[in-house]
Design a protein around this motif. Sequence first.
Motif, PDB file in Angstrom:
ATOM      1  N   GLY A 115       0.813  -0.998   0.147  1.00 15.41           N
ATOM      2  CA  GLY A 115      -0.025  -0.051  -0.078  1.00 15.41           C
ATOM      3  C   GLY A 115       0.895   1.363  -0.042  1.00 15.41           C
ATOM      4  N   GLN A 116       1.858   1.026   0.671  1.00 18.55           N
ATOM      5  CA  GLN A 116       2.709   2.409   0.822  1.00 18.55           C
ATOM      6  C   GLN A 116       3.186   2.761  -0.838  1.00 18.55           C
ATOM      7  OE1 GLN A 116       6.497   1.771   3.040  1.00 18.55           O
ATOM      8  NE2 GLN A 116       7.177   3.867   2.476  1.00 18.55           N
ATOM      9  N   ASN A 117       3.699   1.900  -1.544  1.00 20.44           N
ATOM     10  CA  ASN A 117       4.232   2.191  -2.989  1.00 20.44           C
ATOM     11  C   ASN A 117       2.941   2.561  -3.743  1.00 20.44           C
ATOM     12  OD1 ASN A 117       6.601   1.461  -2.280  1.00 20.44           O
ATOM     13  ND2 ASN A 117       6.787  -0.434  -3.354  1.00 20.44           N
ATOM     14  N   GLU A 118       1.815   1.571  -3.702  1.00 20.58           N
ATOM     15  CA  GLU A 118       0.693   1.900  -4.396  1.00 20.58           C
ATOM     16  C   GLU A 118       0.238   3.143  -4.272  1.00 20.58           C
ATOM     17  OE1 GLU A 118      -3.858   0.471  -5.058  1.00 20.58           O
ATOM     18  OE2 GLU A 118      -2.501  -0.634  -3.512  1.00 20.58           O
ATOM     19  N   ASN A 119       0.411   3.720  -2.959  1.00 25.96           N
ATOM     20  CA  ASN A 119      -0.398   5.059  -2.801  1.00 25.96           C
ATOM     21  C   ASN A 119       0.589   6.394  -2.890  1.00 25.96           C
ATOM     22  OD1 ASN A 119      -3.228   4.085  -2.519  1.00 25.96           O
ATOM     23  ND2 ASN A 119      -2.626   3.539  -0.493  1.00 25.96           N
ATOM     24  N   SER A 120       1.656   6.215  -3.544  1.00 21.19           N
ATOM     25  CA  SER A 120       2.740   7.134  -3.327  1.00 21.19           C
ATOM     26  C   SER A 120       2.475   8.362  -3.883  1.00 21.19           C
ATOM     27  CB  SER A 120       4.058   6.524  -3.843  1.00 21.19           C
ATOM     28  OG  SER A 120       3.659   6.414  -5.277  1.00 21.19           O
ATOM     29  N   PHE A 121       1.385   8.359  -4.845  1.00 22.73           N
ATOM     30  CA  PHE A 121       0.817   9.481  -5.454  1.00 22.73           C
ATOM     31  C   PHE A 121      -0.107  10.080  -4.874  1.00 22.73           C
ATOM     32  CE2 PHE A 121       3.310   8.324  -9.598  1.00 22.73           C
ATOM     33  CZ  PHE A 121       4.450   9.198  -9.452  1.00 22.73           C
ATOM     34  N   GLN A 122      -0.918   9.370  -3.844  1.00 23.56           N
ATOM     35  CA  GLN A 122      -2.084   9.876  -3.443  1.00 23.56           C
ATOM     36  C   GLN A 122      -2.073  10.830  -2.059  1.00 23.56           C
ATOM     37  OE1 GLN A 122      -4.928   8.739  -4.916  1.00 23.56           O
ATOM     38  NE2 GLN A 122      -3.893   7.696  -6.379  1.00 23.56           N
ATOM     39  N   ARG A 123      -0.652  11.048  -1.689  1.00 22.15           N
ATOM     40  CA  ARG A 123      -0.621  11.368  -0.070  1.00 22.15           C
ATOM     41  C   ARG A 123      -0.871  12.948  -0.151  1.00 22.15           C
ATOM     42  NH1 ARG A 123       5.179   8.350   0.491  1.00 22.15           N
ATOM     43  NH2 ARG A 123       4.393   6.306   0.799  1.00 22.15           N
ATOM     44  N   SER A 124      -0.599  13.552  -1.426  1.00 19.11           N
ATOM     45  CA  SER A 124      -0.641  15.155  -1.017  1.00 19.11           C
ATOM     46  C   SER A 124      -1.570  15.532  -2.402  1.00 19.11           C
ATOM     47  CB  SER A 124       0.778  15.742  -1.466  1.00 19.11           C
ATOM     48  OG  SER A 124       1.038  17.110  -1.663  1.00 19.11           O
ATOM     49  N   SER A 125      -2.450  16.303  -1.895  1.00 23.23           N
ATOM     50  CA  SER A 125      -3.183  17.141  -2.875  1.00 23.23           C
ATOM     51  C   SER A 125      -2.339  18.125  -3.726  1.00 23.23           C
ATOM     52  CB  SER A 125      -4.438  18.038  -2.020  1.00 23.23           C
ATOM     53  OG  SER A 125      -3.999  18.717  -1.259  1.00 23.23           O
ATOM     54  N   ILE A 126      -1.441  18.784  -3.048  1.00 24.44           N
ATOM     55  CA  ILE A 126      -0.479  19.615  -3.811  1.00 24.44           C
ATOM     56  C   ILE A 126       0.169  19.066  -5.054  1.00 24.44           C
ATOM     57  CG2 ILE A 126       1.556  21.180  -3.672  1.00 24.44           C
ATOM     58  CD1 ILE A 126       0.541  21.694  -0.989  1.00 24.44           C
TER      59      ILE A 126
END
Length: 350
Positions: free
Chosen positions: A5-16
């Motif tokens: 999940g850490q790798n999969e969601n790497s682009f999901q963390r920041s709205s910026i």
Amino acid sequence: MYLSGQNENSFQRSSITKRLITFAYNTGLIRLGRQFWARSLTVLNYHRIDYLENNPDNFQPNISATPAEFDRQMSYISRWFNVVSLQDVTNWILKNKPLPRYAALITFDDGYLDNYTNAFPVLKKYNFPAVIYLTSGHIESNRPFYWDLVAYCFAHTKKDSILFPDGIERSWDSIDGKNQISKQWIESMKILEENQKQNWISRIPEQLNVVIPDNYFKNLMMNWDQVREMSAANIDFGAHTVTHPILTRISPEQVRTEISDSKKRIEQELNKPVISLAYPNGMKADFNDTVINLAKETGFTTAFTLLNGPTTLNEVKEMPYTIRRSFISHKHSLPQFSTLISPINRLRSS
């Protein structure tokens, strides 16, 4: 199998970050400097092409894209890349036959049925070759992958806790919480030796007090007739072991059996040589020099990881048993997809 999940969601963390990626995509900045990586191989890695709502009881992180989104991604690839076949890559490695600028290779892991029903028509639409790495023991089988079994048990349990291999019992009080615990339990299996893993998996229906209906997973995977049809229509097939163990969690003798038997079975069914291997899970901890040497001895000319790509053509030739791939998730928007298959992806931790 999918990444953590850490790798999969790497682009999901920041709205910026999302906004910046979308801006770069819309303005073309995402492709700034790509000419410096023109002599590279970008390998896309998919697992399943389907709709989430069609798979409420299966492991949804393995769904790489919906059919419509996969079509959009292939349209993007057709505009900015030159899709090559596995044989093209092999000819570059062994015979020094040049690959085109911005070469891209499309790959799938495991051999799910939706590769045939949903991905294959889109590949034919664009006249794209691809490679599907088959877990041969699951083809034409009722036996599920353990992550799909676990997902089913969590989806149908009325319990609110489960014991982990570290001896800690973890509980949930919501659907989201249960889904998170399910993913964590699946991740916990990856660090176990294979015998331990199988022991824990065999007990999860009992742990969660769930009964699996007979033949529930019967139509999850492709059959050999479908594999042969695809093989006759521009799709190559490689080995992904027989039962999908992480190869550093089993003995060298078991590694040899897993990769050689997978290779032999696919060759028998297709009457074609199988020259490529994809390491299950494919991260740094999942292959080593022993595994690589066994792949060479077994007759594979290439092997693929899930370390972030792309790979320079010189790297491909010098290290053909550790070729990088970009893992695609249904959570990735088209702008994020464009980032994953750009040289920027090499900057992410692997």
